[in-house]
Design a protein around this motif. Structure first.
Motif, PDB file in Angstrom:
ATOM      1  N   PRO A 245       0.805  -1.236   0.000  1.00 32.66           N
ATOM      2  CA  PRO A 245       0.000   0.000   0.000  1.00 32.66           C
ATOM      3  C   PRO A 245       0.834   1.281   0.000  1.00 32.66           C
ATOM      4  CG  PRO A 245      -0.940  -1.581   1.512  1.00 32.66           C
ATOM      5  CD  PRO A 245       0.360  -2.170   1.033  1.00 32.66           C
ATOM      6  N   GLN A 246       1.953   1.269   0.711  1.00 36.20           N
ATOM      7  CA  GLN A 246       2.820   2.452   0.706  1.00 36.20           C
ATOM      8  C   GLN A 246       3.445   2.645  -0.680  1.00 36.20           C
ATOM      9  OE1 GLN A 246       5.977   2.218   3.550  1.00 36.20           O
ATOM     10  NE2 GLN A 246       6.213   4.438   3.669  1.00 36.20           N
ATOM     11  N   GLY A 247       3.809   1.549  -1.332  1.00 39.52           N
ATOM     12  CA  GLY A 247       4.360   1.613  -2.680  1.00 39.52           C
ATOM     13  C   GLY A 247       3.343   2.128  -3.689  1.00 39.52           C
ATOM     14  N   LEU A 248       2.065   1.795  -3.482  1.00 44.36           N
ATOM     15  CA  LEU A 248       1.024   2.310  -4.377  1.00 44.36           C
ATOM     16  C   LEU A 248       0.898   3.826  -4.265  1.00 44.36           C
ATOM     17  CD1 LEU A 248      -1.699  -0.437  -3.914  1.00 44.36           C
ATOM     18  CD2 LEU A 248      -0.234  -0.065  -5.904  1.00 44.36           C
ATOM     19  N   LEU A 249       1.064   4.345  -3.038  1.00 43.25           N
ATOM     20  CA  LEU A 249       1.043   5.797  -2.844  1.00 43.25           C
ATOM     21  C   LEU A 249       2.217   6.451  -3.569  1.00 43.25           C
ATOM     22  CD1 LEU A 249      -0.149   8.280  -1.341  1.00 43.25           C
ATOM     23  CD2 LEU A 249       1.450   7.739   0.494  1.00 43.25           C
ATOM     24  N   TYR A 250       3.416   5.861  -3.433  1.00 41.38           N
ATOM     25  CA  TYR A 250       4.585   6.402  -4.123  1.00 41.38           C
ATOM     26  C   TYR A 250       4.423   6.288  -5.641  1.00 41.38           C
ATOM     27  CZ  TYR A 250       6.821   6.140   0.463  1.00 41.38           C
ATOM     28  OH  TYR A 250       7.137   6.289   1.782  1.00 41.38           O
ATOM     29  N   ARG A 251       3.825   5.205  -6.099  1.00 38.70           N
ATOM     30  CA  ARG A 251       3.586   5.007  -7.540  1.00 38.70           C
ATOM     31  C   ARG A 251       2.677   6.108  -8.078  1.00 38.70           C
ATOM     32  NH1 ARG A 251      -0.693   2.340 -10.231  1.00 38.70           N
ATOM     33  NH2 ARG A 251      -0.094   1.688 -12.323  1.00 38.70           N
ATOM     34  N   ARG A 252       1.614   6.423  -7.327  1.00 36.91           N
ATOM     35  CA  ARG A 252       0.685   7.470  -7.760  1.00 36.91           C
ATOM     36  C   ARG A 252       1.392   8.819  -7.836  1.00 36.91           C
ATOM     37  NH1 ARG A 252      -3.790   6.987  -4.307  1.00 36.91           N
ATOM     38  NH2 ARG A 252      -2.790   8.345  -2.791  1.00 36.91           N
ATOM     39  N   ARG A 253       2.264   9.092  -6.878  1.00 36.49           N
ATOM     40  CA  ARG A 253       2.989  10.366  -6.891  1.00 36.49           C
ATOM     41  C   ARG A 253       3.988  10.424  -8.049  1.00 36.49           C
ATOM     42  NH1 ARG A 253       3.828  11.208  -0.399  1.00 36.49           N
ATOM     43  NH2 ARG A 253       1.631  11.624   0.016  1.00 36.49           N
ATOM     44  N   CYS A 254       4.612   9.302  -8.374  1.00 32.22           N
ATOM     45  CA  CYS A 254       5.526   9.253  -9.528  1.00 32.22           C
ATOM     46  C   CYS A 254       4.767   9.517 -10.825  1.00 32.22           C
ATOM     47  CB  CYS A 254       6.203   7.896  -9.629  1.00 32.22           C
ATOM     48  SG  CYS A 254       7.471   7.603  -8.421  1.00 32.22           S
ATOM     49  N   ILE A 255       3.650   8.844 -10.977  1.00 36.79           N
ATOM     50  CA  ILE A 255       2.860   9.007 -12.201  1.00 36.79           C
ATOM     51  C   ILE A 255       2.322  10.419 -12.307  1.00 36.79           C
ATOM     52  CG2 ILE A 255       0.738   8.256 -13.348  1.00 36.79           C
ATOM     53  CD1 ILE A 255       1.382   5.421 -12.378  1.00 36.79           C
ATOM     54  N   LEU A 256       1.931  11.010 -11.189  1.00 37.67           N
ATOM     55  CA  LEU A 256       1.445  12.393 -11.201  1.00 37.67           C
ATOM     56  C   LEU A 256       2.545  13.353 -11.640  1.00 37.67           C
ATOM     57  CD1 LEU A 256      -0.898  14.312 -10.548  1.00 37.67           C
ATOM     58  CD2 LEU A 256       0.043  14.494  -8.261  1.00 37.67           C
ATOM     59  N   ALA A 257       3.766  13.159 -11.150  1.00 41.37           N
ATOM     60  CA  ALA A 257       4.876  14.031 -11.556  1.00 41.37           C
ATOM     61  C   ALA A 257       5.160  13.890 -13.049  1.00 41.37           C
ATOM     62  CB  ALA A 257       6.126  13.695 -10.753  1.00 41.37           C
ATOM     63  N   LEU A 258       5.161  12.669 -13.560  1.00 40.15           N
ATOM     64  CA  LEU A 258       5.381  12.465 -15.000  1.00 40.15           C
ATOM     65  C   LEU A 258       4.254  13.065 -15.825  1.00 40.15           C
ATOM     66  CD1 LEU A 258       6.744   8.819 -15.183  1.00 40.15           C
ATOM     67  CD2 LEU A 258       7.987  10.944 -15.569  1.00 40.15           C
ATOM     68  N   LEU A 259       3.016  12.886 -15.369  1.00 39.85           N
ATOM     69  CA  LEU A 259       1.870  13.424 -16.090  1.00 39.85           C
ATOM     70  C   LEU A 259       1.908  14.953 -16.134  1.00 39.85           C
ATOM     71  CD1 LEU A 259      -0.798  12.631 -17.483  1.00 39.85           C
ATOM     72  CD2 LEU A 259      -1.889  12.911 -15.259  1.00 39.85           C
ATOM     73  N   LEU A 260       2.232  15.583 -15.019  1.00 44.82           N
ATOM     74  CA  LEU A 260       2.348  17.042 -15.003  1.00 44.82           C
ATOM     75  C   LEU A 260       3.450  17.531 -15.925  1.00 44.82           C
ATOM     76  CD1 LEU A 260       1.867  17.920 -11.244  1.00 44.82           C
ATOM     77  CD2 LEU A 260       0.381  18.528 -13.131  1.00 44.82           C
ATOM     78  N   LEU A 261       4.553  16.833 -15.937  1.00 42.05           N
ATOM     79  CA  LEU A 261       5.660  17.212 -16.804  1.00 42.05           C
ATOM     80  C   LEU A 261       5.254  17.141 -18.273  1.00 42.05           C
ATOM     81  CD1 LEU A 261       8.607  18.070 -16.565  1.00 42.05           C
ATOM     82  CD2 LEU A 261       9.237  15.687 -16.822  1.00 42.05           C
ATOM     83  N   VAL A 262       4.601  16.068 -18.653  1.00 44.27           N
ATOM     84  CA  VAL A 262       4.155  15.908 -20.046  1.00 44.27           C
ATOM     85  C   VAL A 262       3.096  16.948 -20.390  1.00 44.27           C
ATOM     86  CG1 VAL A 262       2.909  14.360 -21.604  1.00 44.27           C
ATOM     87  CG2 VAL A 262       4.773  13.475 -20.204  1.00 44.27           C
ATOM     88  N   LEU A 263       2.159  17.203 -19.483  1.00 45.51           N
ATOM     89  CA  LEU A 263       1.113  18.193 -19.757  1.00 45.51           C
ATOM     90  C   LEU A 263       1.680  19.599 -19.896  1.00 45.51           C
ATOM     91  CD1 LEU A 263      -1.813  16.993 -17.494  1.00 45.51           C
ATOM     92  CD2 LEU A 263      -1.674  16.947 -19.984  1.00 45.51           C
TER      93      LEU A 263
END
Length: 141
Positions: A114-132
């Motif tokens: 569960p902690q890794g899923l939280l970190y995964r979501r934050r990683c994907i959010l950072a990549l998504l913001l960068l691409v956007l």
């Protein structure tokens, strides 16, 4: 799942302050480099759309120079935390489960706790913001 809210005023407050500061600095520069206020006023009126477009591109370039390292650091920070603290018990970093690629932890959430899923979501959010951000800037300019 956690509720995510966006405070638009807080999000754009610093952008608006940067624009206001830029306008004030531009006005002071026009006054400083002109002989009198009337000449400064005429120089200010002579600003064309091309010059305003160039200032927009400069602002966007500054935005990229600030946001890219911040988002990249955010991604690297949470990705490393995901690798070292967010894996399921008994899953190695480089293993056949991830096809010998640590970036596949982003694609296979079943390998994370569960902690890794939280970190995964934050990683994907950072990549998504960068691409956007890059897509918006490419579409604007």
């Amino acid at each position: 799942m956690r509720q995510i809210t966006v405070d638009w005023f807080r999000l754009f407050r610093y952008s608006f302050l940067f624009i206001a500061f830029s306008l004030i600095v531009t006005a002071f520069m026009l006054i400083y480099f002109s002989a009198n206020l009337e000449e400064a006023w005429h120089k200010g009126l002579m600003l064309t759309f091309k010059e305003l477009e160039m200032s927009l591109e400069l602002s966007l370039t500054l935005f990229i120079y600030i946001s890219f390292p911040v988002l990249l650091f955010r991604f690297m920070y949470y990705f490393s935390k995901m690798l070292y603290r967010g894996r399921q018990q008994g899953v190695a970093i480089i293993t056949y489960k991830t096809l010998f690629n640590p970036f596949n932890f982003l694609l296979f959430p079943s390998l994370l706790n569960p902690q890794g899923l939280l970190y995964r979501r934050r990683c994907i959010l950072a990549l998504l913001l960068l691409v956007l951000i890059y897509l918006v800037i490419i579409l604007i300019t």
